[in-house]
Write a protein that holds these residues in place. Structure first.
Motif, PDB file in Angstrom:
ATOM      1  N   ARG A   1       3.447   2.402   0.038  1.00  8.98           N
ATOM      2  CA  ARG A   1       2.676   3.485  -0.553  1.00  8.98           C
ATOM      3  C   ARG A   1       3.562   4.563  -1.147  1.00  8.98           C
ATOM      4  O   ARG A   1       4.736   4.702  -0.792  1.00  8.98           O
TER       5      ARG A   1
ATOM      6  N   THR B   1      -1.101   8.518  -3.252  1.00 10.77           N
ATOM      7  CA  THR B   1      -2.058   8.688  -2.154  1.00 10.77           C
ATOM      8  C   THR B   1      -2.361  10.159  -1.873  1.00 10.77           C
ATOM      9  O   THR B   1      -3.316  10.463  -1.158  1.00 10.77           O
TER      10      THR B   1
ATOM     11  N   ARG C   1      -8.249   6.971  -1.878  1.00  8.69           N
ATOM     12  CA  ARG C   1      -6.860   7.418  -2.007  1.00  8.69           C
ATOM     13  C   ARG C   1      -5.900   6.228  -2.151  1.00  8.69           C
ATOM     14  O   ARG C   1      -4.826   6.354  -2.745  1.00  8.69           O
ATOM     15  N   PHE C   2      -6.305   5.083  -1.600  1.00  9.28           N
ATOM     16  CA  PHE C   2      -5.414   3.920  -1.532  1.00  9.28           C
ATOM     17  C   PHE C   2      -5.771   2.846  -2.550  1.00  9.28           C
ATOM     18  O   PHE C   2      -5.089   1.834  -2.643  1.00  9.28           O
TER      19      PHE C   2
END
Length: 281
Positions: free
Chosen positions: A213, A217, A177-178
């Motif tokens: 972020r 994400t 996701r990152f």
């Protein structure tokens, strides 16, 4: 002991990633990382923020070729040479506020992506002579460059950081996701955000800025679909600096070498950036 546990590259920005056992460290990032980019007819970059389905385009690099598979229809495959570029199709593309010299790869690649995405797009590559400098506010010498990455050539995240986050989530998420380049085991959660000088194998990196972020994400990297507000919402409840939500550390490099999974990581110095210095990358 801190140990490098995963190495990732994302040859085409915002498409799927490739897990490696070793990689060559170059001044603009790991070899072949984010050297290709999809743009619209105005030269603006495409990412999963607006087009989450980009996640289901899976690249592979084999010898001298970049192959991209469309996972919703495995018969749909594109294969281009690593060095393929159209010398007559030079253009300026935009990644955030940066204008970057690029070249189209081929009409075949443009058509393939345009048909699957149902919109006109172009696949471009960053030639060696194109030099995109990082933000001088966070540069070491003022000469550092990067690829088509958001702003910096490397991103590192500790497994302990993800483990801590997952204890706070109803449904755990994967590290992908990152979209880090480097993952390590050992140490405390979020300690990487205070790294300054760090050695991985024989390569030397410098932590210059915690990573802010965004909604990317919230995209499931296996399905290419957004899954709601998580994990960004939970991160915002305890990892916020000003208006930014932090997770991971952006790195520059001063000593180039090859790195491999299993390399020991030595933190030589740390530095905590004041919150007012943390901006969106």
């Amino acid at each position: 002991m801190l140990q490098l546990s995963e190495i990732w590259i994302y040859p085409v920005k915002s498409l799927g990633g490739i897990s490696l056992q070793e990689a060559i460290v170059t001044e603009r990032g790991l070899e072949n990382d984010r050297r290709w980019l999809l743009v619209d007819n105005e030269g603006n970059f495409l990412t999963q923020r607006q087009y989450p389905q980009l996640a289901i385009f899976q690249p592979e690099i084999d010898d001298d070729f970049l192959t991209i598979k469309y996972l919703r229809n495995p018969e749909k495959t594109l294969k281009v040479g690593i060095n393929a570029k159209n010398a007559d199709k030079k253009l300026i593309v935009k990644v955030w506020d940066d204008s970057i010299e690029a070249q189209e790869v081929s009409e075949e690649a443009n058509t393939w992506f345009s048909e699957l995405l149902e919109m006109p797009v172009k696949l471009v590559v960053m030639p060696e002579e194109s030099r995109r400098e990082v933000d001088k506010k966070y540069a070491l010498t003022g000469e550092e460059i990067t690829s088509f990455a958001d702003a910096y050539p490397f991103l590192v995240i500790g497994q302990s950081s993800l483990n801590d986050l997952n204890t706070r989530l109803e449904k755990p998420v994967s590290m992908n996701r990152f979209r880090p380049n480097l993952v390590f085991t050992g140490g405390e959660a979020y300690e990487e955000e205070q790294w300054f000088e760090v050695q991985i194998g024989k390569a030397t990196f410098w932590g210059v800025k915690p990573c802010a972020r965004c909604i990317l994400t919230t995209v499931d990297q296996k399905t290419g679909e957004k899954t709601g507000k998580e994990p960004l919402y939970t991160l915002s409840t305890y990892r916020k600096a000003g208006k930014r939500v932090l997770f991971g550390q952006n790195l520059l490099v001063s000593v180039l070498d090859k790195i491999q999974v299993g390399d020991e990581i030595t933190v030589k110095s740390t530095k905590k950036l004041p919150q007012f210095e943390i901006e969106n990358a």
